[in-house]
Design a protein around this motif. Structure first.
Motif, PDB file in Angstrom:
ATOM      1  N   ARG A  67       0.625  -0.681  -0.019  1.00 16.00           N
ATOM      2  CA  ARG A  67       0.250   0.125   0.349  1.00 16.00           C
ATOM      3  C   ARG A  67       0.810   1.626  -0.171  1.00 16.00           C
ATOM      4  O   ARG A  67       1.499   1.429   0.755  1.00 16.00           O
ATOM      5  N   ARG A  68       0.639   2.275  -0.583  1.00 20.24           N
ATOM      6  CA  ARG A  68       0.868   3.676  -0.885  1.00 20.24           C
ATOM      7  C   ARG A  68       1.011   4.004   0.845  1.00 20.24           C
ATOM      8  O   ARG A  68       0.595   4.130   1.394  1.00 20.24           O
ATOM      9  N   LYS A  69       2.314   5.025   1.258  1.00 22.21           N
ATOM     10  CA  LYS A  69       2.478   5.361   2.330  1.00 22.21           C
ATOM     11  C   LYS A  69       1.240   6.571   2.855  1.00 22.21           C
ATOM     12  O   LYS A  69       0.351   6.944   1.925  1.00 22.21           O
ATOM     13  N   SER A  70       0.211   6.214   3.586  1.00 24.55           N
ATOM     14  CA  SER A  70      -0.746   6.638   4.352  1.00 24.55           C
ATOM     15  C   SER A  70       0.111   7.726   5.279  1.00 24.55           C
ATOM     16  O   SER A  70       0.562   7.673   5.950  1.00 24.55           O
ATOM     17  N   ASN A  71      -1.281   9.610   5.108  1.00 21.32           N
ATOM     18  CA  ASN A  71      -0.869  10.152   5.867  1.00 21.32           C
ATOM     19  C   ASN A  71      -1.686  10.451   7.010  1.00 21.32           C
ATOM     20  O   ASN A  71      -2.033  11.508   7.747  1.00 21.32           O
ATOM     21  N   VAL A  72      -2.750   9.166   6.934  1.00 20.72           N
ATOM     22  CA  VAL A  72      -3.733   9.371   7.500  1.00 20.72           C
ATOM     23  C   VAL A  72      -3.794   8.906   9.394  1.00 20.72           C
ATOM     24  O   VAL A  72      -2.773   8.404   9.058  1.00 20.72           O
ATOM     25  N   THR A  73      -4.720   9.744  10.290  1.00 20.32           N
ATOM     26  CA  THR A  73      -3.874   9.448  11.567  1.00 20.32           C
ATOM     27  C   THR A  73      -5.253   8.194  12.140  1.00 20.32           C
ATOM     28  O   THR A  73      -6.256   8.232  11.682  1.00 20.32           O
ATOM     29  N   ARG A  74      -4.268   6.843  12.893  1.00 22.07           N
ATOM     30  CA  ARG A  74      -4.831   5.884  12.527  1.00 22.07           C
ATOM     31  C   ARG A  74      -5.388   6.049  14.661  1.00 22.07           C
ATOM     32  O   ARG A  74      -4.743   6.582  14.870  1.00 22.07           O
ATOM     33  N   PRO A  75      -6.363   5.565  14.732  1.00 20.65           N
ATOM     34  CA  PRO A  75      -6.440   5.290  16.230  1.00 20.65           C
ATOM     35  C   PRO A  75      -5.161   5.564  17.567  1.00 20.65           C
ATOM     36  O   PRO A  75      -4.265   4.551  17.182  1.00 20.65           O
ATOM     37  N   PRO A  76      -5.252   6.117  19.208  1.00 12.83           N
ATOM     38  CA  PRO A  76      -4.750   5.570  19.489  1.00 12.83           C
ATOM     39  C   PRO A  76      -3.688   4.904  19.512  1.00 12.83           C
ATOM     40  O   PRO A  76      -4.454   3.430  19.778  1.00 12.83           O
ATOM     41  N   TRP A  77      -2.418   4.530  20.255  1.00 10.82           N
ATOM     42  CA  TRP A  77      -2.157   2.919  20.250  1.00 10.82           C
ATOM     43  C   TRP A  77      -1.900   2.174  18.738  1.00 10.82           C
ATOM     44  O   TRP A  77      -1.325   1.464  18.937  1.00 10.82           O
ATOM     45  N   SER A  78      -1.905   2.589  17.488  1.00 10.73           N
ATOM     46  CA  SER A  78      -2.029   1.886  16.612  1.00 10.73           C
ATOM     47  C   SER A  78      -0.560   1.804  16.682  1.00 10.73           C
ATOM     48  O   SER A  78       0.357   2.477  16.586  1.00 10.73           O
TER      49      SER A  78
END
Length: 161
Positions: free
Chosen positions: A15-26
């Motif tokens: 997958r391409r590099k994601s710039n989204v923020t996942r939930p904490p402690w991901s």
């Protein structure tokens, strides 16, 4: 040899590099998306409702909807190995101020400071100017409380540069 071929294929189709923020402690984005089943349990459990379905149906944080209280409900409800509570911090993101901040236009605004519980945002006084924001990145938790009250969409939450 077989392992290097498999690694090359994985890199080719990763997958391409994601710039989204996942939930904490991901865990890392790769580990998160590899193991997340997109069951929406974390979305339903989020007490501030800032977790939404993002690209590909994977959970991501939208600070325009509110702040993260670090309640850990998303972690507790998730049946998959996508979180790591052993991490010293819930995430490494921090707030930053963009050029669209009203103070750069001479408008007195401190809505971000008022919303910041850890008091990571202060304002620097200068003679003949409105106070300018300053973020203490050591105090900032990346909770996003400063994002939605900003009238000019000038707060960005992301990895520190």
């Amino acid at each position: 040899m077989s392992q290097s071929i498999n690694q090359s294929r994985r890199n080719l189709f990763s997958r391409r590099k994601s710039n989204v923020t996942r939930p904490p402690w991901s865990k890392t984005d790769q580990e998160f998306t590899d193991n997340c089943t997109r069951c929406d349990k974390c979305i339903t459990a989020c007490e501030t409702q800032i977790i939404k379905r993002g690209e590909g149906g994977f959970p991501e944080i939208d600070f325009n909807l509110g702040e993260c209280t670090f309640c850990q409900l998303c972690v507790d409800v998730c049946p998959e190995p996508v979180f790591d509570l052993a991490q010293s911090l819930p995430w490494s993101i921090r707030a930053s101020i963009k050029d669209s901040c009203l103070t750069y236009e001479g408008v007195w605004c401190q809505s971000c400071k008022d919303a910041c519980d850890p008091r990571a945002i202060s304002f620097i006084m200068a003679v003949g100017q409105v106070p300018k924001p300053l973020i203490d990145t050591d105090a900032c938790t990346g909770c996003g409380a400063c994002v939605s009250p900003c009238p000019s969409n000038a707060i960005q939450i992301g990895k520190p540069s």
